[in-house]
Design an enzyme around this catalytic site. Structure first.
Site, short mmCIF file in Angstrom:
data_model
loop_
_atom_site.label_atom_id
_atom_site.label_comp_id
_atom_site.label_asym_id
_atom_site.label_seq_id
_atom_site.Cartn_x
_atom_site.Cartn_y
_atom_site.Cartn_z
N LYS A 107 24.99 24.40 -29.63
CA LYS A 107 25.79 23.94 -30.77
C LYS A 107 26.93 24.90 -31.11
O LYS A 107 28.07 24.47 -31.32
CB LYS A 107 24.90 23.73 -31.99
N HIS A 152 9.25 39.98 -26.90
CA HIS A 152 10.26 38.91 -26.79
C HIS A 152 11.63 39.43 -27.23
O HIS A 152 11.94 39.44 -28.43
CB HIS A 152 9.86 37.71 -27.65
N GLY A 162 4.65 32.02 -22.25
CA GLY A 162 3.88 30.79 -22.14
C GLY A 162 2.52 30.98 -22.80
O GLY A 162 2.10 32.11 -23.05
N GLU A 221 14.38 37.92 -26.90
CA GLU A 221 15.26 36.81 -27.22
C GLU A 221 15.24 36.42 -28.69
O GLU A 221 16.17 35.75 -29.16
CB GLU A 221 14.91 35.58 -26.36
N CYS A 232 6.87 38.57 -21.62
CA CYS A 232 5.54 38.20 -22.13
C CYS A 232 4.68 37.61 -21.00
O CYS A 232 4.28 38.34 -20.10
CB CYS A 232 5.67 37.27 -23.32
N TYR A 233 4.40 36.31 -21.00
CA TYR A 233 3.63 35.72 -19.92
C TYR A 233 4.30 35.97 -18.58
O TYR A 233 3.64 36.25 -17.57
CB TYR A 233 3.48 34.21 -20.13
N ASP A 277 29.66 17.15 -32.29
CA ASP A 277 29.54 17.04 -30.84
C ASP A 277 30.43 15.93 -30.27
O ASP A 277 31.21 16.15 -29.34
CB ASP A 277 28.08 16.78 -30.44
#
Length: 514
Positions: free
Chosen positions: A370, A169, A55, A171, A82-83, A227
Site C-alpha cells: 500500500k 523476528h 512458522g 521484520e 525463527c522456524y 489503488d
C-alpha cells in the site's frame, strides 16, 4: 526488478508479508513463495538471496514443513528467521529441542557486532522473540553471534557459505534495529545495490503497458480508492484515450462518495479518463439479499464487478484488457502467494471467470504494498489529497456490515461513518491516525431513548495505526472525541442505540471486519 530479487520462502508464519515489506524498505525487490516451491524453480529465478520465514511447527517432527538441503549449497546467501533458523540448523546437522523456558515478546539480545548481520547494531538490542523450540546445538562450521538470558543461540552464522540463522523476528517493529539487520543481509551479504525505486517502477510500468496493449482498448475498474486511482492514472499516462474507466457505484460506498469520485475523474474533474458511471445499487442489494457469510459476500461483489465491466465493454465495442487495482497484500491474503492460510478472498484476485470476454487482466500494482502504491501516485503527479486519502476496500461497506446487507443498514453505516470522519477531522486527528471508520455489528440490544424502549443496532468505531497494513495497533482516540462521536451517532442516526470502540490489533484481528 528481475535483476535484484530476494525470495522469501514461507513456512506458514504470520509475518511473511512483513519480511518482504522490510526488504523493500531497503530498496530491494522481494517476492513470497511457498516452501513447496521446487528448487529448480527457485534456481531459475536467480535470486540474490533467500529468506526462510517463521512458522508454527517444530522442525524435528515428521510432518513439519521442510526443504531440500540443496538450498544451502546453491551459493546464494540464505537467512533463516525463527522456524527458518531452526530448520537450517536441523537440516545441516545441528540440534533443535523444546525449550525449558518459552520466550515471547520484547527481549534484550546480546549480539556480536563483528558479524556482517549486526554491523552498526548496538551490542545489546531489543528484539521480538516468539518460540517454544530453541537451537540446542549449531551445525558444523557455524559460529554463535547472538544470545539472550534464556536462549543460548539467538543467532548463528557460517560466513564462508553465506548462511545466517536468527531466532528472533527482525521484520516486526518491536525489534528495534530489525530493518538495519535485514539491510545488512540484503545490501551487505547479498550485495544488492538497491534498484527498487518508485520512479523506475513507474517508468518501466508505462513502457511494459504500452508494449502489452499495443493498439488495443482497455477498460479500467475505477473505484475511486487509492489503488484503482493510481492504476487508472498510470494507464492513462501509458495509453491515453485507449483507456476507458468504468466506475461502478454498487451502493456500498461512503456517504456522497459516488459523486465525489465523479467530480475528480469525470469530464469536469482533474482527469478526463473517458469516465463512465454505472449506478448499480439496486442490482447489488438484490444479489446480496439474505447472504451473511463474509466470503460469499466478497465473491458475489467481485463477480458482479466482472459482469458489469463485461456489459459495459460490449457497449463500448471490442475491449481487449481489463485493468484492476490489485495490490500485493490482496494476492497474499487470498492464498496466492506463500504458504499462509487464506485470510480472506479479495474481489479482484483470482483471475478471470471462464466465460469472461476480456483477453487478459492488467494489474500494474499487483507487486506493490500500500505505501508503495502511494509513492507511485506521487511519482505520477496525483495530488496528495487523493494519494493519501483514507483506504477503502473494494467490497466497500459490504465488509463493514456484519451479516446480511440491506439498504437500511447501508444508510446507518454511511451516516455513522460520516459523523465519525467529521469529528476526527475537527479534532485534527485525520493525519495522525492511520485508518478509521465506522462499521455495523449484527447485534441489536435494548436501550432507552426519550423515555421509550428501543431495540436497535450497535455501531462499532475502528481506528488503527499502521505502516504497512500487515500489522496494526488500535489508535488512542481521546475519550472526549469518542464521547462526542457517540452522542452524535445515537442522536442523529436512526436505528442505533449503542456505540462501541474496537481495541483489537492486527493480528489477531484484521483491520476490516469481514
Amino acid at each position: 526488478m528481475e535483476q535484484e530479487k530476494i525470495i522469501v520462502l514461507d513456512f506458514g508464519g504470520q509475518y511473511n508479508q512483513l519480511v518482504a515489506r522490510r526488504v523493500r524498505e531497503c530498496n530491494v525487490y522481494c517476492e513470497i513463495y511457498s516452501y513447496k516451491t521446487d528448487i529448480e524453480q527457485i534456481k531459475a529465478m536467480n535470486p540474490r538471496g533467500i529468506i526462510l520465514t517463521g512458522g508454527p511447527n517444530s522442525c524435528y517432527e515428521a510432518n513439519s514443513p521442510t526443504y531440500s538441503k540443496e538450498l544451502f549449497a546453491m551459493g546464494v546467501p540464505v537467512l533463516g528467521l525463527c522456524y527458518g533458523a531452526q530448520l537450517m540448523m536441523h537440516l545441516l546437522g545441528g540440534k533443535v529441542e523444546r525449550a525449558a523456558v518459552r520466550e515471547y515478546g520484547k527481549t534484550e539480545v546480546c549480539v556480536d557486532t563483528t558479524s556482517p548481520l549486526f554491523h552498526d547494531v548496538t551490542s545489546k538490542t531489543v528484539c521480538w522473540m516468539s518460540h517454544f523450540d530453541y537451537i540446542a546445538k549449531v551445525a558444523h562450521d557455524f559460529k554463535i553471534v547472538a544470545y539472550t538470558a534464556d536462549c543460548p543461540v539467538a543467532a548463528a552464522q557460517n560466513v564462508s557459505k553465506g548462511l545466517y540463522a536468527i531466532q528472533f523476528h527482525p521484520e516486526v517493529l518491536h525489534t528495534k534495529e530489525g530493518t538495519k539487520i535485514l539491510y545488512n543481509f540484503v545490501r551487505g551479504v547479498c550485495g544488492c545495490s538497491g534498484m527498487w525505486r518508485m520512479d523506475s517502477f513507474v517508468e518501466n510500468s508505462i513502457q511494459e503497458i504500452r508494449k502489452k496493449v499495443g493498439k488495443g482498448k482497455v477498460l479500467c475498474a475505477l473505484s475511486g480508492g487509492v489503488d484503482s486511482s493510481v492504476a487508472a492514472v498510470l494507464l492513462a499516462k501509458a495509453i491515453g484515450n485507449q483507456l476507458t474507466c468504468v466506475f461502478v457505484d454498487h451502493g456500498l460506498l461512503r456517504k456522497n462518495e459516488g459523486d465525489e469520485v465523479e467530480e475528480v475523474f469525470g469530464k469536469t474533474g482533474i482527469y478526463d479518463l473517458n469516465f463512465i458511471r454505472v449506478n448499480a445499487q439496486k442490482r447489488y442489494y438484490k444479489r446480496l439479499a439474505g447472504i451473511t457469510e463474509p466470503e460469499e459476500k466478497r465473491k458475489i461483489i467481485g463477480e458482479e464487478f466482472i459482469r458489469i465491466f463485461e456489459e459495459e465493454s460490449k457497449k463500448i465495442g471490442a475491449v481487449d484488457f481489463l485493468v484492476q487495482g490489485t495490490i500485493y497484500p490482496d494476492v497474499v491474503e487470498s492464498g496466492l502467494g506463500g504458504e499462509s492460510a487464506v485470510i480472506k478472498s479479495h474481489h479482484n484476485v483470482g483471475g478471470l471467470p471462464d466465460c469472461v470476454d476480456f483477453k487478459d487482466i492488467i494489474e500494474p500494482l499487483r507487486n506493490l504494498f500500500k505505501d508503495e502504491v502511494r509513492k507511485a501516485g506521487v511519482e505520477l503527479g496525483i495530488p496528495e489529497k487523493l494519494v493519501f486519502r483514507q483506504p477503502f476496500p473494494g467490497p466497500g461497506l459490504g465488509i463493514r456490515i456484519v451479516g446480511e446487507i440491506t439498504e437500511e443498514k447501508v444508510r446507518i453505516v454511511q451516516d455513522a461513518d460520516a459523523i465519525y470522519r467529521e469529528e476526527i477531522a475537527k479534532a485534527n486527528l485525520d493525519k495522525s491516525v492511520g485508518q478509521y471508520f465506522a462499521a455495523l455489528t449484527n447485534m441489536r440490544s435494548v436501550g432507552v431513548m426519550g423515555d421509550e424502549r428501543t431495540y436497535d443496532y450497535a455501531v462499532v468505531l475502528r481506528a488503527v495505526n499502521t505502516i504497512d497494513f500487515m500489522t496494526a495497533e488500535a489508535a488512542e482516540i481521546p475519550f472526549g472525541v469518542l464521547q462526542t462521536v457517540m452522542g452524535r451517532i445515537i442522536n442523529e442516526v436512526r436505528g442505533v442505540n449503542r456505540v462501541f470502540y474496537d481495541l483489537t490489533s492486527k493480528p489477531p484481528g484484521t483491520i476490516e471486519f469481514e
